[in-house]
Design a protein around this motif. Sequence first.
Motif, mmCIF file in Angstrom:
data_model
loop_
_atom_site.group_PDB
_atom_site.id
_atom_site.type_symbol
_atom_site.label_atom_id
_atom_site.label_comp_id
_atom_site.label_asym_id
_atom_site.label_seq_id
_atom_site.Cartn_x
_atom_site.Cartn_y
_atom_site.Cartn_z
ATOM 1 N N ALA A 69 0.675 -1.436 -0.088
ATOM 2 C CA ALA A 69 0.234 -0.066 0.041
ATOM 3 C C ALA A 69 0.845 1.062 0.010
ATOM 4 C CB ALA A 69 -0.992 -0.023 1.198
ATOM 5 N N ARG A 70 2.169 1.084 0.049
ATOM 6 C CA ARG A 70 3.116 2.238 0.282
ATOM 7 C C ARG A 70 2.920 3.193 -0.998
ATOM 8 N NH1 ARG A 70 6.280 -1.908 -1.330
ATOM 9 N NH2 ARG A 70 8.119 -1.386 -2.685
ATOM 10 N N ALA A 72 0.560 4.250 -2.517
ATOM 11 C CA ALA A 72 -0.398 5.334 -2.392
ATOM 12 C C ALA A 72 0.065 6.665 -1.679
ATOM 13 C CB ALA A 72 -1.667 4.568 -1.415
ATOM 14 N N VAL A 73 1.316 6.524 -1.092
ATOM 15 C CA VAL A 73 1.919 7.629 -0.564
ATOM 16 C C VAL A 73 2.677 8.366 -1.764
ATOM 17 C CG1 VAL A 73 3.877 8.550 0.855
ATOM 18 C CG2 VAL A 73 2.582 6.281 1.489
ATOM 19 N N THR A 74 1.806 9.499 -1.960
ATOM 20 C CA THR A 74 2.007 10.386 -3.327
ATOM 21 C C THR A 74 2.286 11.940 -2.658
ATOM 22 O OG1 THR A 74 -0.294 10.771 -3.753
ATOM 23 C CG2 THR A 74 1.213 8.765 -4.720
ATOM 24 N N ARG A 95 9.136 8.840 0.612
ATOM 25 C CA ARG A 95 7.997 8.099 1.115
ATOM 26 C C ARG A 95 7.909 8.270 2.642
ATOM 27 N NH1 ARG A 95 7.470 3.174 -3.044
ATOM 28 N NH2 ARG A 95 6.111 3.976 -4.371
ATOM 29 N N MET A 99 5.492 10.762 4.742
ATOM 30 C CA MET A 99 4.615 10.114 5.948
ATOM 31 C C MET A 99 5.097 10.884 7.207
ATOM 32 S SD MET A 99 4.456 6.208 4.762
ATOM 33 C CE MET A 99 3.237 5.467 5.950
ATOM 34 N N GLU A 102 3.373 14.277 7.173
ATOM 35 C CA GLU A 102 2.087 14.318 7.337
ATOM 36 C C GLU A 102 1.644 13.960 8.852
ATOM 37 O OE1 GLU A 102 0.625 10.984 4.966
ATOM 38 O OE2 GLU A 102 0.820 12.136 3.158
ATOM 39 N N LYS A 111 -4.837 7.463 8.123
ATOM 40 C CA LYS A 111 -4.643 8.174 7.031
ATOM 41 C C LYS A 111 -3.382 8.170 6.410
ATOM 42 C CE LYS A 111 -8.857 11.377 6.766
ATOM 43 N NZ LYS A 111 -9.543 11.293 5.697
ATOM 44 N N ARG A 114 -2.595 4.923 5.186
ATOM 45 C CA ARG A 114 -3.263 4.527 4.091
ATOM 46 C C ARG A 114 -4.293 3.321 4.439
ATOM 47 N NH1 ARG A 114 -0.075 8.724 3.723
ATOM 48 N NH2 ARG A 114 0.114 9.386 1.714
ATOM 49 N N SER A 115 -5.002 3.437 5.568
ATOM 50 C CA SER A 115 -5.871 2.220 5.789
ATOM 51 C C SER A 115 -7.210 2.733 5.917
ATOM 52 C CB SER A 115 -5.481 1.525 7.222
ATOM 53 O OG SER A 115 -5.523 2.627 8.053
ATOM 54 N N GLU A 116 -8.079 1.915 5.930
ATOM 55 C CA GLU A 116 -9.787 2.346 5.826
ATOM 56 C C GLU A 116 -10.169 2.474 7.437
ATOM 57 O OE1 GLU A 116 -11.670 3.021 3.305
ATOM 58 O OE2 GLU A 116 -9.891 2.516 2.047
#
Length: 130
Positions: A69-70, A72-74, A95, A99, A102, A111, A114-116
């Motif tokens: 899922a990394r 998704a770090v953009t 990346r 993070m 953030e 967030k 990047r998890s639900e």
Amino acid sequence: MTHRVFTTSVASVHVHYVAKAEKKGRSRAEVDAILRWLTGYSQEELEAALAAGTDFQTFFGAAPAMNPARTAVTGKVCGVQVEAVADPLMREIRRLDKMIDELARGRAMEKILRSEPALPAADASCLRRA
């Protein structure tokens, strides 16, 4: 030519990540959670790598399980588009930097990782009835 940061110890940068996070009211535990999520290291393995003075090249090269899922770090960090960085190792370092930025900006951990978000208990109970 090898970039200088590749041979820099993760521990020497980790202290700066933690200081940046703590200055904004976040914690070392959150910094470590980001590192574990990204690389698959356990807390014990992370502590050992930091204590051993492991460099970034070795740290990422020996990572137990880079998180799929990394990708998704953009976005930009230090004016550089993370996903556009050509060198794979430098992209992973960027990346991580993104993070940590953030985290320091107060973004929620779910967030950053990047998890639900978890379902509320009432919603989860209806799933068990099926």
